[in-house]
Design a protein around this motif. Structure first.
Motif, PDB file in Angstrom:
ATOM      1  N   UNK A 118      44.300  39.406  38.297  1.00 53.42           N
ATOM      2  CA  UNK A 118      43.387  38.850  39.303  1.00 53.42           C
ATOM      3  C   UNK A 118      43.484  39.563  40.643  1.00 53.42           C
ATOM      4  N   UNK A 119      43.740  40.867  40.607  1.00 52.42           N
ATOM      5  CA  UNK A 119      43.835  41.617  41.846  1.00 52.42           C
ATOM      6  C   UNK A 119      42.460  41.800  42.477  1.00 52.42           C
ATOM      7  N   UNK A 120      42.333  41.485  43.735  1.00 52.47           N
ATOM      8  CA  UNK A 120      41.189  41.842  44.566  1.00 52.47           C
ATOM      9  C   UNK A 120      41.764  42.224  45.920  1.00 52.47           C
ATOM     10  N   UNK A 121      41.473  43.419  46.394  1.00 48.18           N
ATOM     11  CA  UNK A 121      42.110  43.918  47.609  1.00 48.18           C
ATOM     12  C   UNK A 121      41.543  43.252  48.855  1.00 48.18           C
ATOM     13  N   UNK A 122      42.443  42.786  49.713  1.00 46.65           N
ATOM     14  CA  UNK A 122      42.032  42.317  51.033  1.00 46.65           C
ATOM     15  C   UNK A 122      41.720  43.521  51.915  1.00 46.65           C
ATOM     16  N   UNK A 123      40.872  43.330  52.907  1.00 43.58           N
ATOM     17  CA  UNK A 123      40.543  44.420  53.822  1.00 43.58           C
ATOM     18  C   UNK A 123      41.740  44.728  54.720  1.00 43.58           C
ATOM     19  N   UNK A 124      41.813  45.950  55.245  1.00 43.89           N
ATOM     20  CA  UNK A 124      42.905  46.274  56.178  1.00 43.89           C
ATOM     21  C   UNK A 124      42.931  45.332  57.376  1.00 43.89           C
ATOM     22  N   UNK A 215      43.316  29.889  40.540  1.00 46.04           N
ATOM     23  CA  UNK A 215      43.207  28.789  39.590  1.00 46.04           C
ATOM     24  C   UNK A 215      44.159  27.695  40.053  1.00 46.04           C
ATOM     25  N   UNK A 216      43.921  26.442  39.683  1.00 45.57           N
ATOM     26  CA  UNK A 216      44.877  25.401  40.078  1.00 45.57           C
ATOM     27  C   UNK A 216      46.293  25.715  39.621  1.00 45.57           C
ATOM     28  N   UNK A 217      46.417  26.274  38.411  1.00 45.65           N
ATOM     29  CA  UNK A 217      47.739  26.611  37.884  1.00 45.65           C
ATOM     30  C   UNK A 217      48.365  27.765  38.681  1.00 45.65           C
ATOM     31  N   UNK A 218      47.555  28.767  39.005  1.00 41.88           N
ATOM     32  CA  UNK A 218      48.066  29.902  39.757  1.00 41.88           C
ATOM     33  C   UNK A 218      48.491  29.525  41.163  1.00 41.88           C
ATOM     34  N   UNK A 219      47.647  28.767  41.857  1.00 41.81           N
ATOM     35  CA  UNK A 219      47.984  28.336  43.212  1.00 41.81           C
ATOM     36  C   UNK A 219      49.221  27.434  43.183  1.00 41.81           C
ATOM     37  N   UNK A 220      49.262  26.512  42.220  1.00 41.12           N
ATOM     38  CA  UNK A 220      50.413  25.615  42.130  1.00 41.12           C
ATOM     39  C   UNK A 220      51.704  26.364  41.876  1.00 41.12           C
ATOM     40  N   UNK A 307      52.920  26.474  32.927  1.00 36.76           N
ATOM     41  CA  UNK A 307      52.632  27.304  31.765  1.00 36.76           C
ATOM     42  C   UNK A 307      52.404  28.749  32.161  1.00 36.76           C
ATOM     43  N   UNK A 308      51.920  29.533  31.213  1.00 35.97           N
ATOM     44  CA  UNK A 308      51.748  30.961  31.458  1.00 35.97           C
ATOM     45  C   UNK A 308      50.305  31.349  31.724  1.00 35.97           C
ATOM     46  N   UNK A 309      49.339  30.494  31.410  1.00 31.64           N
ATOM     47  CA  UNK A 309      47.926  30.809  31.621  1.00 31.64           C
ATOM     48  C   UNK A 309      47.548  30.437  33.046  1.00 31.64           C
ATOM     49  N   UNK A 310      47.653  31.412  33.953  1.00 32.13           N
ATOM     50  CA  UNK A 310      47.399  31.136  35.364  1.00 32.13           C
ATOM     51  C   UNK A 310      46.286  31.999  35.939  1.00 32.13           C
ATOM     52  N   UNK A 311      45.787  32.967  35.161  1.00 39.52           N
ATOM     53  CA  UNK A 311      44.815  33.919  35.687  1.00 39.52           C
ATOM     54  C   UNK A 311      43.396  33.574  35.246  1.00 39.52           C
ATOM     55  N   UNK A 312      42.436  34.281  35.825  1.00 39.89           N
ATOM     56  CA  UNK A 312      41.037  34.103  35.423  1.00 39.89           C
ATOM     57  C   UNK A 312      40.577  35.201  34.472  1.00 39.89           C
ATOM     58  N   UNK A 316      46.365  36.128  29.575  1.00 41.75           N
ATOM     59  CA  UNK A 316      46.978  34.916  30.122  1.00 41.75           C
ATOM     60  C   UNK A 316      46.012  34.194  31.060  1.00 41.75           C
ATOM     61  N   UNK A 317      44.717  34.291  30.775  1.00 44.51           N
ATOM     62  CA  UNK A 317      43.728  33.584  31.578  1.00 44.51           C
ATOM     63  C   UNK A 317      43.562  32.166  31.057  1.00 44.51           C
ATOM     64  N   UNK A 318      43.022  31.319  31.914  1.00 48.58           N
ATOM     65  CA  UNK A 318      42.762  29.937  31.542  1.00 48.58           C
ATOM     66  C   UNK A 318      41.801  29.882  30.362  1.00 48.58           C
ATOM     67  N   UNK A 319      40.811  30.806  30.349  1.00 48.15           N
ATOM     68  CA  UNK A 319      39.782  30.777  29.320  1.00 48.15           C
ATOM     69  C   UNK A 319      40.233  31.385  27.997  1.00 48.15           C
TER      70      UNK A 319
END
Length: 509
Positions: A118-124, A215-220, A307-312, A316-319
């Motif tokens: 779930x990498x998305x780069x933040x701006x500098x 995801x709720x799981x990832x943030x948690x 659990x291990x499914x924390x990504x989108x 290991x994505x929720x879906x």
């Protein structure tokens, strides 16, 4: 000019039309825009911006567009004339143009994003503003800052703006850890798959910064691990964003935070901007969370449930749903099972997280390890967590590359099954010291290294004090002063043989 469709769109949005009105003002302001840039600047989802653009007349230049200058007066009464919510550190940014320039270079040359993480780069600008906000709200001289995942390179921005702060990064991505270390800015790096635990050496920080999977799981999970790395009076800075179209998803995430009993000290709307994530307006809010007396008990009760499914994205994505298990160890007579195995097997078993957290109470000779899809990055550590003579690892697919453990194991792969047979102890001095380090995966790396050097000195019948051994290690590998083998990034482990050889060669004869 016909405006019925545009006015109907704005009327339907009601009080939330402010985003759309701001975007309309931007696209009427003579400059050219790309869709991605307009989404990011207005912090509005791509779908909403596309709906807006369908209702206005545009002139185009390749992938750029704007409202024709002759038509901008037609829309002026619809503009949001006031600015969006104030940026708390915008006034500081001009004083750090040198840092912003450096971060632009660092982000441009950083390892490519990995969708499965779930990498998305933040701006500098975002990462520099994060660092400035830390300094604006908290006293950073002597403070310890923990970055829980750091694809955005926030750690480097903090060190460039506040060199008096001590910064540590934990991340699953070996490329990111190697890249951060290569900048030589004094950031401590530790490998961790947060689903399997936080490294033991990463504790007692004053502040934690995280931009987790949304995801709720990832943030948690990421915020729970952040709390584990904090002092009681610490704070968590969390980036999280959702589309203005999906308030229920935001509610689920906020419920996950509420379950951890945080006090919300502040929420800065749309503070973070990204190259991508257009579904959420290429933007995310910044939360400042303060743990309460009820937070640590809540973390302890919940952290193993995520659990291990924390990504989108990815395996290991929720879906993705459940992935087939490893089956059975077959003819391999394992003394111990590690991971998730069929329940009817009678051998003793242990969780992957427990296996990495501490040495097993027994000394099994033959171990079978089940590694689910998405956790393959833990493979070198899973093998170094034991002194078993034979380890058989069951993966869900053939390994793409074998881990660099030639000093410890002879490795052979047969499809998704990897056999690791322990090599006999080496006879040479350098080999013995290196093997001693790698055979004590849970121990402090510098301590076992020191003991190995002292043992070599004793064999040579010369005196080597503990302080002398520490000095040799500090000069050859300053990164090894804290932490364990299991926490060390792979590029550090790969450099270990040469560093050990240097220290052995420096011993008196």
């Amino acid at each position: 000019m016909e405006r019925d469709g545009l006015e109907a769109l704005l009327d339907t949005a009601g009080i939330d039309s402010r985003r759309l009105r701001h975007a309309l003002m931007l696209v009427c302001d003579t400059q050219w825009w790309t869709l991605a840039a307009l989404v990011r600047q207005s912090a509005t989802s791509r779908r909403s911006i596309e709906a807006l653009l369908r209702e206005v007349e545009l002139e185009r230049d390749g992938d750029r567009f704007r409202v024709p200058l002759a038509h901008t007066p037609d829309y002026q009464d619809l503009f949001a004339l006031s600015e969006p919510p104030a940026d708390p550190v915008a006034h500081l940014l001009p004083h750090y143009e040198h840092v912003l320039k450096r971060m632009r270079e660092l982000i441009a040359n950083a390892p490519a994003a990995r969708q499965a993480l779930d990498h998305v780069s933040a701006t500098p600008e975002t990462v520099v503003r994060r660092a400035l906000l830390l300094g604006a709200r908290f006293w950073l001289r002597g403070a310890r800052v923990l970055c829980v995942g750091d694809h955005d390179l926030t750690s480097l921005a903090v060190r460039l703006t506040h060199p008096e702060a001590e910064v540590t990064v934990v991340d699953i991505d070996e490329r990111i850890l190697a890249y951060i270390d290569a900048q030589e800015l004094g950031v401590t790096t530790r490998w961790a798959d947060l689903r399997l635990g936080l490294p033991p050496s990463v504790r007692d920080h004053d502040l934690a910064v995280t931009d987790p999977p949304y995801t709720p799981e990832g943030v948690g999970l990421f915020t729970a691990r952040a709390v584990e790395g904090l002092k009681d009076e610490g704070r968590v800075l969390l980036a999280y964003g959702a589309s203005e179209r999906t308030p229920m998803l935001a509610l689920k995430v906020q419920n996950a935070l509420s379950a951890l009993n945080f006090s919300h000290e502040a929420i800065y709307p749309d503070f973070n901007r990204y190259f991508g994530a257009e579904a959420i307006g290429s933007a995310a809010d910044l939360y400042i969370l303060r743990p309460t007396s009820k937070t640590r008990p809540a973390v302890a009760a919940r952290v193993e449930r995520y659990g291990t499914a924390i990504y989108t994205h990815g395996p290991q994505s929720i879906e993705a749903g459940a992935v087939a298990g490893p089956g059975r160890p077959g003819a391999f007579a394992a003394d111990l099972l590690v991971g998730d195995w069929p329940k009817d097997l009678t051998q003793p078993r242990v969780k992957l997280s427990t296996w990495l957290a501490k040495p097993h109470a027994t000394a099994p000779a033959r171990v079978a390890i089940a590694v689910p899809a998405g956790l393959e990055a833990a493979l070198p550590r899973l093998l170094l967590a034991t002194r078993a003579a034979h380890v058989r690892v069951h993966l869900t697919a053939p390994p793409r590359a074998l881990p660099p453990l030639s000093a410890v194991y002879e490795l052979t792969a047969d499809g998704p099954v990897l056999d690791a047979v322990r090599l006999p102890p080496p006879a040479d001095e350098e080999g013995r010291v290196l093997r001693r380090i790698l055979d004590n995966g849970h121990g402090k790396l510098a301590n076992t290294w020191r003991e190995g050097l002292i043992a070599v000195a004793q064999g040579r019948r010369v005196t080597l004090t503990k302080n002398d051994a520490r000095a040799l290690i500090r000069e050859a590998a300053p990164w090894a002063e804290s932490g364990t083998v299991l926490e060390a990034p792979l590029h550090r482990l790969e450099s270990l043989p040469a560093a050990v050889a240097t220290t052995v060669a420096a011993l008196p004869r």
